[in-house]
Design an enzyme around this catalytic site. Structure first.
Site, PDB file in Angstrom:
ATOM      1  N   ASP A   1       1.115 -42.840 -30.282  1.00 24.03           N
ATOM      2  CA  ASP A   1       0.611 -42.560 -29.076  1.00 24.03           C
ATOM      3  C   ASP A   1       1.116 -43.450 -27.967  1.00 24.03           C
ATOM      4  O   ASP A   1       0.837 -44.667 -28.039  1.00 24.03           O
ATOM      5  CB  ASP A   1      -0.972 -42.723 -29.075  1.00 24.03           C
ATOM      6  CG  ASP A   1      -1.571 -41.744 -29.870  1.00 24.03           C
ATOM      7  OD1 ASP A   1      -0.964 -41.324 -31.057  1.00 24.03           O
ATOM      8  OD2 ASP A   1      -2.709 -41.240 -29.843  1.00 24.03           O
TER       9      ASP A   1
ATOM     10  N   HIS B   1       0.057 -42.761 -24.315  1.00 23.44           N
ATOM     11  CA  HIS B   1      -0.935 -42.577 -23.347  1.00 23.44           C
ATOM     12  C   HIS B   1      -0.786 -43.609 -22.060  1.00 23.44           C
ATOM     13  O   HIS B   1      -1.641 -43.982 -21.748  1.00 23.44           O
ATOM     14  CB  HIS B   1      -2.327 -43.026 -24.123  1.00 23.44           C
ATOM     15  CG  HIS B   1      -2.881 -42.251 -25.233  1.00 23.44           C
ATOM     16  ND1 HIS B   1      -3.294 -40.683 -24.829  1.00 23.44           N
ATOM     17  CD2 HIS B   1      -3.335 -42.442 -26.457  1.00 23.44           C
ATOM     18  CE1 HIS B   1      -3.657 -40.120 -25.712  1.00 23.44           C
ATOM     19  NE2 HIS B   1      -3.550 -40.973 -26.823  1.00 23.44           N
TER      20      HIS B   1
ATOM     21  N   ASP C   1       0.922 -37.351 -27.743  1.00 21.99           N
ATOM     22  CA  ASP C   1       0.049 -37.980 -26.969  1.00 21.99           C
ATOM     23  C   ASP C   1       0.782 -39.085 -25.945  1.00 21.99           C
ATOM     24  O   ASP C   1       0.508 -40.261 -25.816  1.00 21.99           O
ATOM     25  CB  ASP C   1      -1.027 -39.081 -27.555  1.00 21.99           C
ATOM     26  CG  ASP C   1      -2.058 -37.874 -28.168  1.00 21.99           C
ATOM     27  OD1 ASP C   1      -1.895 -36.671 -28.144  1.00 21.99           O
ATOM     28  OD2 ASP C   1      -2.939 -38.256 -28.731  1.00 21.99           O
TER      29      ASP C   1
ATOM     30  N   ASN D   1      -2.602 -34.112 -29.746  1.00 23.42           N
ATOM     31  CA  ASN D   1      -3.597 -33.231 -29.596  1.00 23.42           C
ATOM     32  C   ASN D   1      -4.026 -33.484 -27.898  1.00 23.42           C
ATOM     33  O   ASN D   1      -4.584 -32.550 -27.270  1.00 23.42           O
ATOM     34  CB  ASN D   1      -5.132 -33.702 -30.145  1.00 23.42           C
ATOM     35  CG  ASN D   1      -5.234 -35.189 -30.038  1.00 23.42           C
ATOM     36  OD1 ASN D   1      -4.418 -35.973 -30.101  1.00 23.42           O
ATOM     37  ND2 ASN D   1      -6.387 -35.330 -29.710  1.00 23.42           N
ATOM     38  N   HIS D   2      -3.210 -34.278 -27.279  1.00 21.50           N
ATOM     39  CA  HIS D   2      -3.464 -34.348 -25.799  1.00 21.50           C
ATOM     40  C   HIS D   2      -2.172 -33.787 -25.093  1.00 21.50           C
ATOM     41  O   HIS D   2      -2.325 -33.550 -23.677  1.00 21.50           O
ATOM     42  CB  HIS D   2      -3.225 -35.997 -25.499  1.00 21.50           C
ATOM     43  CG  HIS D   2      -4.654 -36.487 -25.415  1.00 21.50           C
ATOM     44  ND1 HIS D   2      -5.614 -36.723 -24.605  1.00 21.50           N
ATOM     45  CD2 HIS D   2      -5.209 -37.353 -26.574  1.00 21.50           C
ATOM     46  CE1 HIS D   2      -6.663 -37.474 -24.919  1.00 21.50           C
ATOM     47  NE2 HIS D   2      -6.505 -37.656 -26.278  1.00 21.50           N
TER      48      HIS D   2
ATOM     49  N   HIS E   1       1.549 -35.820 -35.771  1.00 17.37           N
ATOM     50  CA  HIS E   1       0.505 -36.379 -34.803  1.00 17.37           C
ATOM     51  C   HIS E   1      -0.853 -37.053 -35.623  1.00 17.37           C
ATOM     52  O   HIS E   1      -1.056 -38.212 -35.398  1.00 17.37           O
ATOM     53  CB  HIS E   1       0.192 -35.926 -33.644  1.00 17.37           C
ATOM     54  CG  HIS E   1      -0.756 -36.838 -32.713  1.00 17.37           C
ATOM     55  ND1 HIS E   1      -0.124 -37.686 -31.723  1.00 17.37           N
ATOM     56  CD2 HIS E   1      -2.067 -36.671 -32.497  1.00 17.37           C
ATOM     57  CE1 HIS E   1      -1.187 -38.402 -31.330  1.00 17.37           C
ATOM     58  NE2 HIS E   1      -2.307 -37.526 -31.478  1.00 17.37           N
TER      59      HIS E   1
ATOM     60  N   HIS F   1      -2.261 -41.253 -33.600  1.00 18.69           N
ATOM     61  CA  HIS F   1      -3.569 -40.788 -33.202  1.00 18.69           C
ATOM     62  C   HIS F   1      -4.918 -41.329 -33.241  1.00 18.69           C
ATOM     63  O   HIS F   1      -5.901 -41.093 -32.685  1.00 18.69           O
ATOM     64  CB  HIS F   1      -3.841 -39.568 -34.217  1.00 18.69           C
ATOM     65  CG  HIS F   1      -4.871 -38.549 -34.064  1.00 18.69           C
ATOM     66  ND1 HIS F   1      -4.970 -38.190 -32.404  1.00 18.69           N
ATOM     67  CD2 HIS F   1      -5.862 -37.777 -34.496  1.00 18.69           C
ATOM     68  CE1 HIS F   1      -6.238 -37.141 -32.637  1.00 18.69           C
ATOM     69  NE2 HIS F   1      -6.696 -37.047 -34.018  1.00 18.69           N
TER      70      HIS F   1
END
Ligand SMILES: [Mn+2]
Length: 301
Positions: free
Chosen positions: A61, A63, A89, A121-122, A171, A251
């Site tokens: 991730d 982010h 992500d 999932n993002h 992920h 994740h």
């Protein structure tokens, strides 16, 4: 509309502050180029690399953490691995989400056989509306319909990647359907929407599920309906049925940077340093695959 040229893409990677000044037309050109490349790729990526001479880097991730991403790119450029796989992500939460997304997409456009991006999932509208990327994007371009272009990017991303038939990257985690890899095999990214209708639950679980040490089977997750924790027994069965040696996933952020599960067969990484701020520090981690072994690394900043 002229296609985007490679020197502009290089420029954006080297001077990310220019990304904030891009207009929507320029961004659309980048997103369209990316979608064009991804259409012909597989939802389930399968790679063979020379185990002695080639390295694969796996990134968790991001982010919106541009500092960590740029540091990782520096390391990648120094060591020149054959493949770099992002586990998704890229956006939400951090301060530079659009910058991170466009840089990762630009790397893929510039080096299409080296960089691969899996869906987290993002990479969905619902998560972006809740965790910031949607609002960030709309405040720049003042038009909700323009976000559809971002969603088209998400809908061509691959779901999982397999290295030398034994190391699976995704992920979140394994889904309850032990045959999911057979169902994804050979399917094209451009056909995602059709495929998603028949196996949506499994794709959802690949992006959302978490391992849990003290568990044997599957149990319901606090993350939402249909999402599961998976334990050592179901993990072992999945790995055996698919002849896998390791699973690499992201994740979850751990204070120590990465965490092994299930007798060191599952490695969980996270590539955004100090994700919850400086009061709850975490180093960013990534993975090097060499000699068919999985080597976790911490990023020193
Ligand atoms: Mn995630």
């Amino acid at each position: 509309m002229n296609p985007i040229n490679n020197s502009l893409l290089n420029d954006l990677i080297n001077k990310p502050q220019r990304i904030a000044k891009l207009n929507f037309d320029s961004i659309t050109k980048i997103l369209d180029r990316f979608i064009d490349i991804l259409k012909e790729e597989n939802l389930f990526l399968e790679f063979s690399v020379n185990e002695q001479t080639e390295e694969v880097y796996v990134i968790g991730d991001i982010h919106g953490n541009l500092d960590t991403l740029l540091k990782l790119i520096e390391i990648i450029n120094m060591n020149n691995p054959s493949l770099v796989i992002f586990l998704g992500d890229i956006v939400d939460r951090g301060p530079k989400q659009l910058e991170c997304l466009l840089i990762v997409l630009a790397l893929k456009i510039l080096f299409p056989s080296k960089y691969f991006i899996l869906r987290g999932n993002h990479e969905t509208l619902e998560m972006n509306q809740y965790y910031g990327f949607f609002q960030d994007f709309i405040s720049r371009f003042n038009d909700q319909s323009k976000f559809n272009k971002i969603l088209s990017v998400y809908n061509v991303l691959s779901i999982c990647a397999l290295i030398n038939k034994t190391i699976l990257c995704l992920h979140g985690g394994i889904p309850q359907d032990i045959d999911i890899l057979k169902k994804l095999k050979g399917k094209k990214c451009k056909d995602f929407s059709t495929i998603f209708q028949s196996i949506s639950q499994s794709i959802y679980q690949i992006m959302w599920n978490d391992p849990k040490s003290e568990l044997k089977g599957f149990s319901d997750s606090f993350r939402g309906p249909g999402i599961k924790f998976f334990g050592i027994e179901v993990f072992g069965k999945f790995m055996e049925a698919n002849s896998l040696k390791y699973l690499i996933r992201a994740h979850e952020c751990f204070p120590e940077g990465y965490r092994w599960f299930f007798n060191k067969k599952l490695l969980s990484i996270f590539s955004s340093a100090n994700y919850r701020g400086n009061f709850s520090p975490n180093p960013a981690s990534y993975v090097i695959i060499k000699n068919n072994e999985v080597i976790p690394k911490l990023l020193k900043i």
